[in-house]
Write a protein that holds these residues in place. Structure first.
Motif, PDB file in Angstrom:
ATOM      1  N   ARG A   1      65.341  36.776  -1.403  1.00 29.89           N
ATOM      2  CA  ARG A   1      66.557  37.569  -1.178  1.00 29.89           C
ATOM      3  C   ARG A   1      67.701  36.722  -0.648  1.00 29.89           C
ATOM      4  N   LEU A   2      67.554  35.404  -0.661  1.00 34.89           N
ATOM      5  CA  LEU A   2      68.657  34.552  -0.202  1.00 34.89           C
ATOM      6  C   LEU A   2      69.935  34.748  -1.012  1.00 34.89           C
ATOM      7  N   PRO A   3      69.878  34.945  -2.337  1.00 30.83           N
ATOM      8  CA  PRO A   3      71.131  35.202  -3.067  1.00 30.83           C
ATOM      9  C   PRO A   3      71.890  36.418  -2.525  1.00 30.83           C
ATOM     10  N   GLU A   4      71.154  37.467  -2.147  1.00 27.66           N
ATOM     11  CA  GLU A   4      71.823  38.632  -1.536  1.00 27.66           C
ATOM     12  C   GLU A   4      72.492  38.237  -0.231  1.00 27.66           C
ATOM     13  N   LEU A   5      71.795  37.397   0.546  1.00 28.89           N
ATOM     14  CA  LEU A   5      72.356  36.950   1.823  1.00 28.89           C
ATOM     15  C   LEU A   5      73.628  36.144   1.599  1.00 28.89           C
ATOM     16  N   VAL A   6      73.612  35.296   0.581  1.00 26.25           N
ATOM     17  CA  VAL A   6      74.802  34.499   0.255  1.00 26.25           C
ATOM     18  C   VAL A   6      75.956  35.407  -0.146  1.00 26.25           C
ATOM     19  N   GLN A   7      75.639  36.463  -0.904  1.00 24.74           N
ATOM     20  CA  GLN A   7      76.686  37.405  -1.332  1.00 24.74           C
ATOM     21  C   GLN A   7      77.269  38.144  -0.135  1.00 24.74           C
ATOM     22  N   GLN A   8      76.409  38.541   0.803  1.00 24.81           N
ATOM     23  CA  GLN A   8      76.903  39.225   2.006  1.00 24.81           C
ATOM     24  C   GLN A   8      77.796  38.288   2.814  1.00 24.81           C
ATOM     25  N   ALA A   9      77.372  37.016   2.941  1.00 29.03           N
ATOM     26  CA  ALA A   9      78.193  36.059   3.677  1.00 29.03           C
ATOM     27  C   ALA A   9      79.548  35.878   2.995  1.00 29.03           C
ATOM     28  N   ALA A  10      79.544  35.903   1.655  1.00 31.52           N
ATOM     29  CA  ALA A  10      80.802  35.766   0.919  1.00 31.52           C
ATOM     30  C   ALA A  10      81.728  36.939   1.205  1.00 31.52           C
ATOM     31  N   SER A  11      81.136  38.117   1.369  1.00 36.61           N
ATOM     32  CA  SER A  11      81.973  39.285   1.672  1.00 36.61           C
ATOM     33  C   SER A  11      82.598  39.183   3.048  1.00 36.61           C
ATOM     34  N   ALA A  12      81.994  38.336   3.913  1.00 41.98           N
ATOM     35  CA  ALA A  12      82.572  38.111   5.244  1.00 41.98           C
ATOM     36  C   ALA A  12      83.509  36.906   5.244  1.00 41.98           C
ATOM     37  N   GLY A  13      83.783  36.355   4.065  1.00 39.41           N
ATOM     38  CA  GLY A  13      84.719  35.245   3.966  1.00 39.41           C
ATOM     39  C   GLY A  13      84.076  33.888   4.084  1.00 39.41           C
ATOM     40  N   LEU A  14      82.758  33.804   3.975  1.00 36.10           N
ATOM     41  CA  LEU A  14      82.063  32.537   4.110  1.00 36.10           C
ATOM     42  C   LEU A  14      81.486  32.122   2.763  1.00 36.10           C
ATOM     43  N   THR A  15      81.864  30.931   2.296  1.00 31.91           N
ATOM     44  CA  THR A  15      81.307  30.395   1.052  1.00 31.91           C
ATOM     45  C   THR A  15      80.039  29.603   1.373  1.00 31.91           C
ATOM     46  N   VAL A  16      78.942  29.952   0.696  1.00 35.80           N
ATOM     47  CA  VAL A  16      77.645  29.334   0.988  1.00 35.80           C
ATOM     48  C   VAL A  16      77.126  28.661  -0.278  1.00 35.80           C
ATOM     49  N   ASP A  17      76.803  27.364  -0.168  1.00 38.37           N
ATOM     50  CA  ASP A  17      76.130  26.643  -1.242  1.00 38.37           C
ATOM     51  C   ASP A  17      74.630  26.675  -0.967  1.00 38.37           C
ATOM     52  N   LEU A  18      73.868  27.196  -1.927  1.00 38.13           N
ATOM     53  CA  LEU A  18      72.424  27.346  -1.767  1.00 38.13           C
ATOM     54  C   LEU A  18      71.709  26.379  -2.699  1.00 38.13           C
ATOM     55  N   ALA A  19      70.795  25.584  -2.161  1.00 38.36           N
ATOM     56  CA  ALA A  19      70.047  24.618  -2.961  1.00 38.36           C
ATOM     57  C   ALA A  19      68.572  24.673  -2.580  1.00 38.36           C
ATOM     58  N   THR A  20      67.718  24.467  -3.592  1.00 34.32           N
ATOM     59  CA  THR A  20      66.272  24.430  -3.391  1.00 34.32           C
ATOM     60  C   THR A  20      65.731  23.110  -3.883  1.00 34.32           C
ATOM     61  N   GLU A  21      64.927  22.448  -3.060  1.00 34.80           N
ATOM     62  CA  GLU A  21      64.360  21.156  -3.406  1.00 34.80           C
ATOM     63  C   GLU A  21      62.837  21.240  -3.364  1.00 34.80           C
ATOM     64  N   GLY A  22      62.179  20.542  -4.263  1.00 32.85           N
ATOM     65  CA  GLY A  22      60.726  20.544  -4.319  1.00 32.85           C
ATOM     66  C   GLY A  22      60.202  21.710  -5.130  1.00 32.85           C
ATOM     67  N   LYS A  23      58.914  21.683  -5.380  1.00 34.48           N
ATOM     68  CA  LYS A  23      58.278  22.728  -6.166  1.00 34.48           C
ATOM     69  C   LYS A  23      57.999  23.935  -5.276  1.00 34.48           C
ATOM     70  N   ARG A  24      58.534  25.071  -5.703  1.00 33.99           N
ATOM     71  CA  ARG A  24      58.378  26.277  -4.903  1.00 33.99           C
ATOM     72  C   ARG A  24      56.926  26.742  -4.912  1.00 33.99           C
ATOM     73  N   VAL A  25      56.435  27.152  -3.738  1.00 37.03           N
ATOM     74  CA  VAL A  25      55.070  27.669  -3.596  1.00 37.03           C
ATOM     75  C   VAL A  25      55.136  29.063  -2.986  1.00 37.03           C
ATOM     76  N   GLU A  26      54.051  29.796  -3.183  1.00 38.22           N
ATOM     77  CA  GLU A  26      53.961  31.143  -2.610  1.00 38.22           C
ATOM     78  C   GLU A  26      53.711  31.023  -1.111  1.00 38.22           C
TER      79      GLU A  26
END
Length: 421
Positions: A292-317
């Motif tokens: 749900r991080l994309p939703e969090l980034v969108q909420q931050a954008a609505s508060a005037g904050l631009t967020v760059d989100l990056a993922t490194e490495g192979k995602r695991v459960e």
């Protein structure tokens, strides 16, 4: 410890300020204790002992007619006193054990037959030792044994019935063995009772710790939900008020964001409160996680904050607890940027380190602002508590270039360490 015991007026011996320590013992002892507690005094067992002593002493009289005195009214009264004193053995064990020993010594000194009267002594000693009055029990035994030695080996010449002869010293060894056996059984019962009491206290302390941890978890969850949403609402409310007259459309957008953020916050608060109303039940909605991080980034954008989100490495459960903690840490870090940083840009990096650790970093370019959105100051403490609960760490502090960084390291398999599959 002996002096700290008290005696209840309406039941068996109790510890001060709490239920009887045998409450969590074997079922038979627990039923016995409850039965005694309901009746106040052990009438039934005392009556059974009284009948046994009176009848058994009659049989002993016939077996010892040649060298012991016959039972008369005085003998029957002494036997009755020794038996009835046991009615108070749970409330007043010390007077009872000495009273029974004294009545028995007078009975033996009068030349009456040996017999079940010693059962009264054994029961009084047992009750005193179990109650924690071991020195009183040993004192009563010593008094009775010394009196018996004097009577059986010296005073019998001048005491009734006159036809008695001195007892053998081998018989005294048998009596000593019986005394030691009775005391040993009583000490074993006392030790088991104290063990059950200790286990009960440990269970209560463990339950209290679990309740405290649950309260802390709920407080942390509510803080993270409300702090983020209210920060967004605070910022958008300021934008709406500033643009209400000059740019109604932008003010409408701010109000729409406020409605969306408040609705989401109410939903998450309701989910947390549902766990209080129905403990043990599965939550109706899944707990938030890194998906749900994309939703969090969108909420931050609505508060005037631009967020760059990056993922490194192979995602695991991730385990649910780790996934939730990671989401809340990023959420709280972005909330702090909105509240306390003059920067309107932040970077979030999620790094999967093979199958060992999950690393999170949230950076902003600063500088710190003087404004405060009404925060409680518990954000960083809450993040550290979440990380520590999973065996992870949190680092938060200013960067050399004037920005601020929050870095978290969480084990990816924390639940597996606890024995979970």
């Amino acid at each position: 410890m002996d002096e700290q015991r008290t005696h209840s007026g309406d039941g068996p011996l109790r510890g001060r300020g709490g239920p009887a320590p045998w409450r969590h013992g074997p079922a038979a002892l627990r039923r016995w204790e409850e039965w005694v507690e309901r009746r106040g005094l052990p009438w039934a067992s005392t009556l059974a002992v009284t009948v046994f002593v009176q009848v058994g002493s009659g049989f002993a009289e016939h077996a010892q007619l040649e060298y012991r005195a016959k039972l008369d009214v005085f003998a029957r009264l002494l036997l009755l006193v020794a038996s009835l004193l046991l009615l108070l053995r749970h409330r007043h064990p010390v007077p009872v054990v000495y009273g029974v020993a004294a009545a028995t010594m007078v009975y033996l000194g009068a030349g009456y037959p040996y017999g079940p009267v010693f059962f009264c002594v054994a029961l009084g000693v047992f009750a005193a030792i179990v109650a924690g009055r071991r020195w009183a029990a040993w004192g009563a035994i010593g008094m009775l044994w010394l009196g018996h030695l004097l009577i059986a080996h010296w005073l019998y010449r001048w005491l009734p019935p006159g036809t008695d002869h001195g007892a053998s010293w081998g018989g005294e060894l048998v009596v000593a063995a019986w005394v030691v056996a009775i005391a040993a059984v009583a000490e074993l019962a006392r030790n088991r009772r104290e063990q059950w009491a200790k286990e009960r206290v440990e269970r209560e302390q463990a339950a209290k710790r679990r309740a405290d941890e649950e309260r802390l978890r709920i407080a942390r969850e509510l803080h993270d939900v409300l702090a983020h949403s209210i920060s967004v609402i605070n910022v958008q409310a300021g934008v709406g008020l500033a643009l209400l007259d000059s740019d109604p459309e932008q003010a409408r957008t701010a109000l729409t964001t406020i409605k969306s953020a408040s609705k989401e916050a109410l939903g998450e608060v309701r989910q947390v409160l549902d766990t209080l109303r129905a403990p043990g039940e599965a939550p109706r909605a899944p707990a938030p996680g890194l998906d749900r991080l994309p939703e969090l980034v969108q909420q931050a954008a609505s508060a005037g904050l631009t967020v760059d989100l990056a993922t490194e490495g192979k995602r695991v459960e991730l385990p649910p607890s780790t996934d939730l903690a990671a989401f809340r840490i990023v959420q709280e870090a972005l909330t702090n940027v909105v509240r306390h940083s003059g920067s309107r840009h932040a970077r979030v990096v999620v790094r999967y380190d093979g199958r060992r650790n999950l690393e999170l970093s949230v950076d902003d370019d600063g500088p710190a602002s003087r404004g405060d959105a009404g925060g409680s100051g518990n954000g960083l403490a809450g993040m550290r508590e979440r990380a520590a609960a999973l065996g992870g760490t949190i680092e938060a502090g200013s960067r050399a270039d004037g920005g601020f960084r929050v870095r978290a390291v969480l084990p990816q398999r924390h639940e597996a360490k606890e024995g979970s599959p």
